[in-house]
Design a protein around this motif. Structure first.
Motif, PDB file in Angstrom:
ATOM      1  N   PHE A 209      64.486 155.377  75.280  1.00 54.56           N
ATOM      2  CA  PHE A 209      65.193 156.263  74.351  1.00 54.56           C
ATOM      3  C   PHE A 209      66.528 156.709  74.946  1.00 54.56           C
ATOM      4  O   PHE A 209      67.536 156.817  74.237  1.00 54.56           O
ATOM      5  CB  PHE A 209      64.337 157.485  74.025  1.00 54.56           C
ATOM      6  CG  PHE A 209      63.182 157.192  73.093  1.00 54.56           C
ATOM      7  CD1 PHE A 209      63.310 156.285  72.060  1.00 54.56           C
ATOM      8  CD2 PHE A 209      61.961 157.830  73.258  1.00 54.56           C
ATOM      9  CE1 PHE A 209      62.250 156.022  71.202  1.00 54.56           C
ATOM     10  CE2 PHE A 209      60.895 157.574  72.412  1.00 54.56           C
ATOM     11  CZ  PHE A 209      61.036 156.665  71.373  1.00 54.56           C
ATOM     12  N   ALA A 210      66.538 156.977  76.251  1.00 55.76           N
ATOM     13  CA  ALA A 210      67.779 157.367  76.908  1.00 55.76           C
ATOM     14  C   ALA A 210      68.788 156.221  76.890  1.00 55.76           C
ATOM     15  O   ALA A 210      69.984 156.433  76.663  1.00 55.76           O
ATOM     16  CB  ALA A 210      67.490 157.792  78.355  1.00 55.76           C
ATOM     17  N   ILE A 211      68.319 154.998  77.119  1.00 56.45           N
ATOM     18  CA  ILE A 211      69.207 153.834  77.074  1.00 56.45           C
ATOM     19  C   ILE A 211      69.771 153.650  75.676  1.00 56.45           C
ATOM     20  O   ILE A 211      70.981 153.415  75.497  1.00 56.45           O
ATOM     21  CB  ILE A 211      68.449 152.556  77.518  1.00 56.45           C
ATOM     22  CG1 ILE A 211      68.092 152.637  79.003  1.00 56.45           C
ATOM     23  CG2 ILE A 211      69.291 151.308  77.245  1.00 56.45           C
ATOM     24  CD1 ILE A 211      67.214 151.506  79.478  1.00 56.45           C
ATOM     25  N   LYS A 212      68.921 153.780  74.673  1.00 60.55           N
ATOM     26  CA  LYS A 212      69.368 153.618  73.286  1.00 60.55           C
ATOM     27  C   LYS A 212      70.455 154.630  72.936  1.00 60.55           C
ATOM     28  O   LYS A 212      71.470 154.280  72.315  1.00 60.55           O
ATOM     29  CB  LYS A 212      68.183 153.770  72.331  1.00 60.55           C
ATOM     30  CG  LYS A 212      68.567 153.689  70.862  1.00 60.55           C
ATOM     31  CD  LYS A 212      67.367 153.981  69.980  1.00 60.55           C
ATOM     32  CE  LYS A 212      67.798 154.005  68.525  1.00 60.55           C
ATOM     33  NZ  LYS A 212      68.802 155.058  68.248  1.00 60.55           N
ATOM     34  N   TYR A 213      70.253 155.881  73.325  1.00 58.45           N
ATOM     35  CA  TYR A 213      71.223 156.914  72.994  1.00 58.45           C
ATOM     36  C   TYR A 213      72.538 156.707  73.749  1.00 58.45           C
ATOM     37  O   TYR A 213      73.623 156.935  73.212  1.00 58.45           O
ATOM     38  CB  TYR A 213      70.636 158.293  73.291  1.00 58.45           C
ATOM     39  CG  TYR A 213      71.508 159.423  72.784  1.00 58.45           C
ATOM     40  CD1 TYR A 213      71.831 159.512  71.436  1.00 58.45           C
ATOM     41  CD2 TYR A 213      72.010 160.388  73.651  1.00 58.45           C
ATOM     42  CE1 TYR A 213      72.632 160.532  70.962  1.00 58.45           C
ATOM     43  CE2 TYR A 213      72.807 161.413  73.183  1.00 58.45           C
ATOM     44  CZ  TYR A 213      73.113 161.487  71.838  1.00 58.45           C
ATOM     45  OH  TYR A 213      73.920 162.487  71.377  1.00 58.45           O
ATOM     46  N   THR A 214      72.438 156.240  74.989  1.00 59.64           N
ATOM     47  CA  THR A 214      73.642 155.929  75.759  1.00 59.64           C
ATOM     48  C   THR A 214      74.444 154.820  75.090  1.00 59.64           C
ATOM     49  O   THR A 214      75.670 154.903  74.950  1.00 59.64           O
ATOM     50  CB  THR A 214      73.272 155.508  77.192  1.00 59.64           C
ATOM     51  OG1 THR A 214      72.554 156.564  77.829  1.00 59.64           O
ATOM     52  CG2 THR A 214      74.519 155.197  78.007  1.00 59.64           C
ATOM     53  N   LEU A 215      73.753 153.766  74.639  1.00 55.72           N
ATOM     54  CA  LEU A 215      74.436 152.657  73.971  1.00 55.72           C
ATOM     55  C   LEU A 215      75.060 153.108  72.652  1.00 55.72           C
ATOM     56  O   LEU A 215      76.168 152.665  72.294  1.00 55.72           O
ATOM     57  CB  LEU A 215      73.454 151.506  73.732  1.00 55.72           C
ATOM     58  CG  LEU A 215      72.953 150.769  74.978  1.00 55.72           C
ATOM     59  CD1 LEU A 215      71.891 149.744  74.603  1.00 55.72           C
ATOM     60  CD2 LEU A 215      74.119 150.095  75.700  1.00 55.72           C
ATOM     61  N   SER A 216      74.375 153.990  71.928  1.00 52.61           N
ATOM     62  CA  SER A 216      74.935 154.491  70.668  1.00 52.61           C
ATOM     63  C   SER A 216      76.231 155.246  70.914  1.00 52.61           C
ATOM     64  O   SER A 216      77.224 155.073  70.192  1.00 52.61           O
ATOM     65  CB  SER A 216      73.918 155.405  69.965  1.00 52.61           C
ATOM     66  OG  SER A 216      72.784 154.680  69.549  1.00 52.61           O
ATOM     67  N   ASN A 217      76.248 156.087  71.937  1.00 54.93           N
ATOM     68  CA  ASN A 217      77.463 156.830  72.258  1.00 54.93           C
ATOM     69  C   ASN A 217      78.566 155.909  72.757  1.00 54.93           C
ATOM     70  O   ASN A 217      79.749 156.142  72.492  1.00 54.93           O
ATOM     71  CB  ASN A 217      77.156 157.907  73.300  1.00 54.93           C
ATOM     72  CG  ASN A 217      76.580 159.155  72.664  1.00 54.93           C
ATOM     73  OD1 ASN A 217      77.292 160.017  72.175  1.00 54.93           O
ATOM     74  ND2 ASN A 217      75.255 159.232  72.649  1.00 54.93           N
ATOM     75  N   LEU A 218      78.176 154.848  73.460  1.00 59.10           N
ATOM     76  CA  LEU A 218      79.167 153.858  73.886  1.00 59.10           C
ATOM     77  C   LEU A 218      79.803 153.191  72.667  1.00 59.10           C
ATOM     78  O   LEU A 218      81.018 152.963  72.620  1.00 59.10           O
ATOM     79  CB  LEU A 218      78.498 152.818  74.785  1.00 59.10           C
ATOM     80  CG  LEU A 218      79.416 151.825  75.493  1.00 59.10           C
ATOM     81  CD1 LEU A 218      80.384 152.542  76.416  1.00 59.10           C
ATOM     82  CD2 LEU A 218      78.578 150.812  76.274  1.00 59.10           C
TER      83      LEU A 218
END
Length: 395
Positions: free
Chosen positions: A137-146
């Motif tokens: 979930f943390a990776i997904k949110y990081t990619l979304s913000n990227l």
């Protein structure tokens, strides 16, 4: 993060890639959307706000049914259909000759992105053990913000070449992702183990309404989304009233960059450490950081002070969003994960209402009260989170 991606099943990485590409595609059109609506349909700023906000609200409500489809259809079919609709809606948006048709296209774009997001979360829960879900979930949110950091820059560059290129690029990326998913995805993946295959959508909705924890957490999520969902909108409103328009634009640009850099740098490091057994302490820490950040905004007198307050505020965002994902993962029955994540999307209603509430305050009260109103929303969100976490949760 790279080590985690290497050990994930191919389908998990493909779902992460799909959500990233679609988020990036959506973000490409953001800088031009207001200008395009104004030039193509001669809409006023107020009508443009209603159109964009209304499309987000409609898509959020419809995503509840999208979650129901995720629970009852193959994940492969849902993702392929949603990405195809996403691409075609951008093409239809360019061809639109009326604001009504453009509005419908915008609803479809937001809805398709929400459905892929729901299918991804449900897929993560089906494919990964419990102890690895906070990290993904943390990776997904990081990619979304990227995606949201890169997309507008790419959109501005495309806009310099041709006014339609941002929409065409978004459509092309959506279609390319649809073809890639068609070729590489696991077609047998069924995220939910349906225990009640005969349950209709209305029956499921009644069941959701009876889940006290979900109702409390949805209300808490909507209230917290009032604070962070469209913070750039209400900060812009506040700064335009208290400073010049040019100063407001410059400062908001700096704050958006500060937010994006903080999220990209720290989201994975913090999000992966959020423990299922300590969700309430994590949530309360996030709420406290929101309050400190908002109070910092209320007294900021320089660009540096605004940026420091934004860093604190963003730390709250970094904690709260993955913690919300984890809470839904805890309470959702296996056969209803999609519709539970769809219910979580209703928090977007709070994001849409935030700028409206701020506009009323700025029009009738002292401007600084905006931030105290937001603090009140945070406190109420914390109360609903507390009520939602009372009693035993699933292990």
């Amino acid at each position: 993060m790279l080590a985690a991606l290497k050990r994930y099943p191919t389908t998990v990485n493909l779902l992460l890639l799909t959500t990233f590409v679609l988020t990036l595609s959506r973000a490409i059109t953001l800088p031009y959307l207001v200008v395009y609506l104004s030039e193509s349909f001669q809409l006023s700023i107020s009508h443009i706000g209603l159109l964009i906000g209304g499309a987000l609200i409609a898509a959020s409500l419809l995503s509840l049914y999208g979650g129901h489809l995720v629970d009852n259809l193959r994940s492969y079919s849902v993702v392929i259909s949603a990405t195809l609709v996403f691409a075609l809606a951008f093409v239809a948006a360019i061809a639109s000759r009326s604001a009504t048709l453009f509005f419908l296209c915008l609803v479809l774009i937001n809805l398709a992105l929400a459905v892929v997001d729901i299918a991804s979360k449900a897929g993560f829960c089906a494919l990964l053990p419990v102890e690895e879900r906070a990290e993904v979930f943390a990776i997904k949110y990081t990619l979304s913000n990227l995606g949201y950091a890169i997309g507008p820059l790419l959109g501005v560059a495309l806009l310099e070449l041709d006014g339609h290129l941002p929409f065409l690029m978004s459509a092309a990326m959506g279609l390319a992702m649809c073809l890639a998913y068609h070729r590489l995805a696991d077609r047998s993946l069924q995220p939910s183990e349906r225990q009640q295959p005969g349950a209709g959508f209305m029956q499921v909705c009644l069941g959701l309404a009876r889940d006290r924890r979900l109702v409390c957490f949805t209300l808490g999520g909507a209230l917290s989304a009032v604070v962070f969902g469209q913070f750039t909108a209400y900060l812009s409103q506040y700064l335009v009233v208290t400073a010049s328009a040019s100063e407001a634009a410059r400062l908001v640009g700096v704050l958006v960059t500060t937010n994006a850099v903080t999220v990209i740098a720290l989201q994975y490091l913090i999000g992966r450490r959020i423990a299922r057994q300590q969700l309430m302490p994590w949530l309360m820490a996030g709420m406290a950081l929101f309050i400190v950040g908002l109070l910092g905004f209320s007294v900021a007198g320089s660009a540096l002070a605004w940026c420091l307050a934004m860093v604190v505020f963003t730390l709250g965002e970094i904690i709260v969003i993955p913690a919300e994902y984890m809470f839904i993962d805890l309470i959702a029955p296996e056969h209803l994960r999609g519709v539970y994540y769809g219910a979580q999307n209703l928090s977007n209603l709070g994001a849409a209402l935030g700028p409206m509430m701020v506009g009323l305050v700025l029009g009738h009260l002292v401007p600084v009260l905006v931030f105290y109103l937001m603090v009140l929303a945070v406190l109420l969100a914390g109360l609903f989170y507390y009520l939602g976490t009372r009693g035993p949760l699933q292990a």
